[in-house]
Design a protein around this motif. Structure first.
Motif, PDB file in Angstrom:
ATOM      1  N   ARG A  91       0.828  -1.196   0.000  1.00 37.36           N
ATOM      2  CA  ARG A  91       0.000   0.000   0.000  1.00 37.36           C
ATOM      3  C   ARG A  91       0.869   1.255   0.000  1.00 37.36           C
ATOM      4  O   ARG A  91       1.986   1.254   0.493  1.00 37.36           O
ATOM      5  CB  ARG A  91      -0.917   0.007   1.228  1.00 37.36           C
TER       6      ARG A  91
ATOM      7  N   GLU B 213      -0.431   6.850   1.868  1.00 38.56           N
ATOM      8  CA  GLU B 213      -1.790   7.360   2.066  1.00 38.56           C
ATOM      9  C   GLU B 213      -2.750   6.226   2.427  1.00 38.56           C
ATOM     10  O   GLU B 213      -3.630   6.385   3.288  1.00 38.56           O
ATOM     11  CB  GLU B 213      -2.275   8.079   0.802  1.00 38.56           C
ATOM     12  N   GLN B 214      -2.580   5.064   1.776  1.00 40.91           N
ATOM     13  CA  GLN B 214      -3.443   3.923   2.081  1.00 40.91           C
ATOM     14  C   GLN B 214      -3.164   3.374   3.481  1.00 40.91           C
ATOM     15  O   GLN B 214      -4.085   2.947   4.181  1.00 40.91           O
ATOM     16  CB  GLN B 214      -3.241   2.834   1.029  1.00 40.91           C
ATOM     17  N   GLU B 215      -1.879   3.375   3.895  1.00 39.85           N
ATOM     18  CA  GLU B 215      -1.551   2.926   5.246  1.00 39.85           C
ATOM     19  C   GLU B 215      -2.199   3.831   6.286  1.00 39.85           C
ATOM     20  O   GLU B 215      -2.766   3.351   7.278  1.00 39.85           O
ATOM     21  CB  GLU B 215      -0.032   2.929   5.442  1.00 39.85           C
ATOM     22  N   MET B 216      -2.125   5.139   6.055  1.00 44.69           N
ATOM     23  CA  MET B 216      -2.764   6.072   6.989  1.00 44.69           C
ATOM     24  C   MET B 216      -4.270   5.853   7.036  1.00 44.69           C
ATOM     25  O   MET B 216      -4.886   5.877   8.113  1.00 44.69           O
ATOM     26  CB  MET B 216      -2.451   7.511   6.585  1.00 44.69           C
ATOM     27  N   ALA B 217      -4.870   5.633   5.864  1.00 44.74           N
ATOM     28  CA  ALA B 217      -6.309   5.398   5.823  1.00 44.74           C
ATOM     29  C   ALA B 217      -6.672   4.123   6.581  1.00 44.74           C
ATOM     30  O   ALA B 217      -7.685   4.074   7.294  1.00 44.74           O
ATOM     31  CB  ALA B 217      -6.788   5.315   4.374  1.00 44.74           C
ATOM     32  N   ALA B 218      -5.841   3.068   6.440  1.00 46.27           N
ATOM     33  CA  ALA B 218      -6.114   1.813   7.130  1.00 46.27           C
ATOM     34  C   ALA B 218      -5.997   1.982   8.638  1.00 46.27           C
ATOM     35  O   ALA B 218      -6.847   1.486   9.397  1.00 46.27           O
ATOM     36  CB  ALA B 218      -5.145   0.731   6.646  1.00 46.27           C
TER      37      ALA B 218
ATOM     38  N   GLY C 208      -6.304   4.827  10.257  1.00 46.54           N
ATOM     39  CA  GLY C 208      -7.408   5.694  10.649  1.00 46.54           C
ATOM     40  C   GLY C 208      -8.705   4.923  10.789  1.00 46.54           C
ATOM     41  O   GLY C 208      -9.508   5.186  11.702  1.00 46.54           O
ATOM     42  N   ALA C 209      -8.936   3.949   9.892  1.00 46.78           N
ATOM     43  CA  ALA C 209     -10.147   3.133   9.977  1.00 46.78           C
ATOM     44  C   ALA C 209     -10.152   2.288  11.249  1.00 46.78           C
ATOM     45  O   ALA C 209     -11.201   2.121  11.894  1.00 46.78           O
ATOM     46  CB  ALA C 209     -10.253   2.243   8.741  1.00 46.78           C
TER      47      ALA C 209
ATOM     48  N   TRP D  68       0.191  11.967  14.935  1.00 48.51           N
ATOM     49  CA  TRP D  68      -0.869  11.685  13.966  1.00 48.51           C
ATOM     50  C   TRP D  68      -2.033  10.946  14.628  1.00 48.51           C
ATOM     51  O   TRP D  68      -3.194  11.276  14.416  1.00 48.51           O
ATOM     52  CB  TRP D  68      -0.298  10.851  12.818  1.00 48.51           C
TER      53      TRP D  68
ATOM     54  N   GLN E 113      -6.097  12.115  15.297  1.00 48.69           N
ATOM     55  CA  GLN E 113      -7.294  11.363  14.910  1.00 48.69           C
ATOM     56  C   GLN E 113      -8.253  11.223  16.091  1.00 48.69           C
ATOM     57  O   GLN E 113      -9.479  11.363  15.945  1.00 48.69           O
ATOM     58  CB  GLN E 113      -6.919   9.966  14.395  1.00 48.69           C
TER      59      GLN E 113
END
Length: 721
Positions: A77, A80-85, A87-88, A125, A129
């Motif tokens: 990933r 950006e995808q790691e951060m999104a994961a 964050g989820a 970070w 969140q």
């Protein structure tokens, strides 16, 4: 009470020891990790760990976990995808259950990925969140504090993220029995680990009112080792001598439960001094300041009287006349001495003083360099890695306080000749290179009653317990001669020889861990790589006498479903998988051995997804399952009374019921290989009326065990068709 997932952090190298401690405290599904242990348990377990653990530094309630990326390197990933994961995952947590918007928080972040390249950025970070979460849900933002209401823990490891919260108020290593000004080169939890590995718990178990035990620290400093030894001896929970163990700001606390467990610990503390056997504690230091600090800490705790002296190591008073004792010392290192040239003289004096201890006393010394321990003139039996802060040290353990030259006698001609004769007999077998782990000698000469096994470039020597008619000093000398002879004849240096005594074990002691060296190595047999541990257990993790049985499984397994009961470290399972088994299921009650079995699969690059590992009581598991197998390997212990069992297990008494259960899970044309090493075992005759039983004892004996045909018994059992 609900069960939760927990992670208990500790310094590196003591994770297995912490796992054992937590198991005693009621943990389930125990898994050793990196710098900590993963367990399951209810809130009461977590409270007991906070109160009683002498080794853990933090107790983290795991809230959620998940992947940050895919499993293939070509499909990683983006940041950006790691951060999104991540964050989820953070969004999955209902943070209002754990703190209020008016509260304070802190984030402890560990691990790195492409997105989170340093821990400070990661913590900031994650904090953002969570703060944004409260802003959305409550219209207010909690603030950051170094003394927070809630510490949030985020760990990234191998593409996985775990999110949790700490239940402890501050690090559990602290005990608060020293003044802030006291100099302390050891953390309290490290001192406790030193004592465990030095054998102090075993000394406590052996002590009686008639046979007291001593603990001596000749360079006690501010007294950390000595005080931790006393807390263990008198059954004092570390949480009782620590201020603010529990983070009371967490809304999920059950304060009635905490107070009940705290009161129980207080009651045990009160009884500890009154009911414990008599102990003698002796602290000495040449420096008046730290010596006074140790005495004051001891007095403030209200511990029973101890012996305190102030003297140089070469001027200390005589030892107390006590039959058993332990010397445990963390002497000044080169970094702690004003003149590094003092080191050799100090360590030489320490060794001379330790050799003057009464017979049957043991010792342990913590040092960062093996060259220093050799300066003492003592020969250490084992060493264990430890981290003192960021400094890698080793604890050197001395089961006999003898000079190196005394411990290393000359080789014995008769034993030398026998070893050479055995090597000639095994020459053809060794040349085949089927394995590099095999038996070389097994009490061939009555006066040298040891078993000598070679594991690669190591030797594993087990002394059979001598009869009562043999004087202990004679038995000790013979063991030393056997070790020296094996070292010289087989060309293996003493530091690569593990020496143990094999005596009849009772109860749970038969499964207890001996040490915590963390020493693992790989050997091979019939194409399989096998992890063995030469130092920490009575057995190494590989039963050499079952080599033909494991090879038979490998040859028979192709396309079949295989079941390994009482799987131990899973070596038979590895052979079946390498032989092309359709699937292999492994069952054992020990989480330590199951984890070991999984590592053996990983060492052999076996895809684990097709195979199962089950932590369970074998008989209960067989009764519950509906699955069937084509091959079953059954090698049960002679006896077990594990606390995890509803009742004890006895192979002679219970084998008929066990075999009935196992055969009910065997396919009509399948084969069950049954073995055990109880020499007086007799197979129930009625089993032959129900099954086709073939005595496979002769075929099951490997070349290197022909001299000892009673090492085990073995049968092939089939359904009558």
């Amino acid at each position: 009470m609900n069960s939760f997932d927990w992670f208990l952090a500790c310094p590196r190298y003591i994770e297995p020891l912490l796992a054992d401690e937590l198991t005693v405290l009621g943990a389930e599904a125990v898994r050793v990790g990196h710098a900590g242990v993963q367990v399951s348990g209810d809130l009461a377990f977590a409270y007991r760990a906070i109160l009683w653990s002498r080794l853990a530094s933090r107790v983290t309630l795991q809230l959620t976990s998940g992947s940050l990326g895919t499993s293939t390197r070509t499909e990683r990933r983006t940041p950006e995808q790691e951060m999104a994961a991540l964050g989820a995952l953070l969004a999955e947590v209902n943070w209002t259950d754990h703190m209020s918007a008016s509260g304070t928080l802190r984030v402890r972040f560990s691990g790195r990925t492409d997105a989170f390249r340093n821990t400070l950025f990661g913590a900031q970070w994650v904090k953002d969140q969570i703060v944004d979460y409260f802003q959305r849900h409550q219209g207010a933002r909690p603030s950051v504090s170094e003394d927070p209401d809630l510490t949030i823990v985020v760990n990234l490891h191998k593409g996985q993220a775990t999110i949790g919260i700490e239940l402890n108020s501050r690090s559990l290593h602290a005990r608060d029995y020293r003044s802030p000004e006291a100099s302390a080169p050891l953390r309290e939890s490290l001192a406790a680990a030193v004592l465990w590995r030095a054998g102090w718990p075993r000394k406590l178990a052996e002590a009686t009112t008639e046979s007291p035990c001593a603990c001596v620290d000749p360079m006690c400093g501010s007294g950390t080792i000595l005080i931790e030894a006393a807390l263990m001896a008198y059954d004092w929970a570390p949480g009782l001598v620590r201020k603010d163990s529990l983070n009371l700001a967490w809304p999920g606390h059950d304060l009635d439960l905490w107070e009940a467990l705290f009161a129980d610990a207080r009651e045990r503390q009160s009884k500890g001094v009154l009911e414990a056997p008599r102990f003698v504690f002796w602290g000495n230091d040449a420096t008046e300041v730290v010596y006074s600090q140790a005495r004051e800490a001891w007095r403030q705790l209200g511990l029973p009287d101890a012996r305190w002296t102030q003297a140089r190591i070469d001027q200390m008073p005589a030892f107390p006349e006590i039959d058993q004792g332990l010397i445990t010392v963390n002497p000044p290192y080169g970094q702690r001495l004003s003149d590094p040239s003092e080191v050799e003289d100090l360590y030489r004096e320490l060794g001379a003083w330790m050799r003057s201890a009464p017979d049957n006393w043991q010792g342990a010394v913590l040092l960062p360099d093996e060259r220093d321990i050799r300066t003492t003139g003592l020969f250490f039996n084992k060493k264990h890695a430890l981290l003192n802060g960021q400094l890698l040290c080793h604890l050197y353990r001395f089961d006999r306080l003898q000079a190196r030259e005394v411990f290393r006698p000359v080789a014995v001609p008769d034993l030398t000749n026998r070893l050479r004769k055995n090597l000639r007999r095994l020459k053809s077998f060794v040349r085949q290179e089927l394995t590099n782990a095999y038996r070389v000698y097994d009490a061939d000469l009555p006066e040298y009653a040891v078993a000598i096994d070679r594991y690669g470039d190591w030797l594993h020597i087990q002394e059979y317990a001598p009869p009562a008619t043999i004087e202990p000093a004679v038995a000790a000398r013979r063991l030393e001669e056997a070790v020296a002879t094996a070292s010289e004849t087989l060309a293996v240096p003493p530091e690569r020889i593990a020496v143990k005594q094999r005596r009849q074990q009772k109860g749970r002691n038969q499964y207890s861990r001996l040490d915590e060296s963390g020493h693992q190595m790989l050997v091979f047999e019939h194409g399989a790589k096998v992890e063995v541990n030469m130092l920490d257990y009575l057995d190494t993790g590989l039963f050499l006498d079952h080599r033909p049985a494991r090879f038979w499984l490998q040859q028979q397994a192709r396309g079949k479903r295989v079941l390994n009961l009482f799987c131990y470290t899973g070596v038979a399972s590895v052979h079946a998988a390498l032989g092309g088994a359709k699937c292999v299921d492994s069952v054992d009650l020990s989480p330590t051995y199951l984890a070991w079995a999984q590592r053996n699969f990983q060492h052999n690059a076996i895809e684990e997804s097709r195979h199962g590992f089950y932590r369970a009581d074998v008989m209960a598991w067989l009764a519950d399952t509906n699955k069937r197998w084509d091959l079953i390997f059954l090698d049960p212990p002679t006896f077990s009374n594990s606390s995890r069992l509803d009742r004890d297990f006895d192979i002679q008494r219970d084998h008929e019921a066990l075999l009935e259960l196992a055969m009910s899970r065997l396919n009509p044309k399948g084969v069950l290989l049954f073995s055990n090493n109880f020499r007086r075992f007799r197979l129930a005759p009625q089993l032959s009326e129900r099954y086709r039983i073939t005595d496979w004892h002769r075929e099951s004996l490997p070349t290197d065990f022909q001299r000892n045909p009673r090492i085990h018994q073995c049968w092939l059992i089939r359904h009558v068709t």
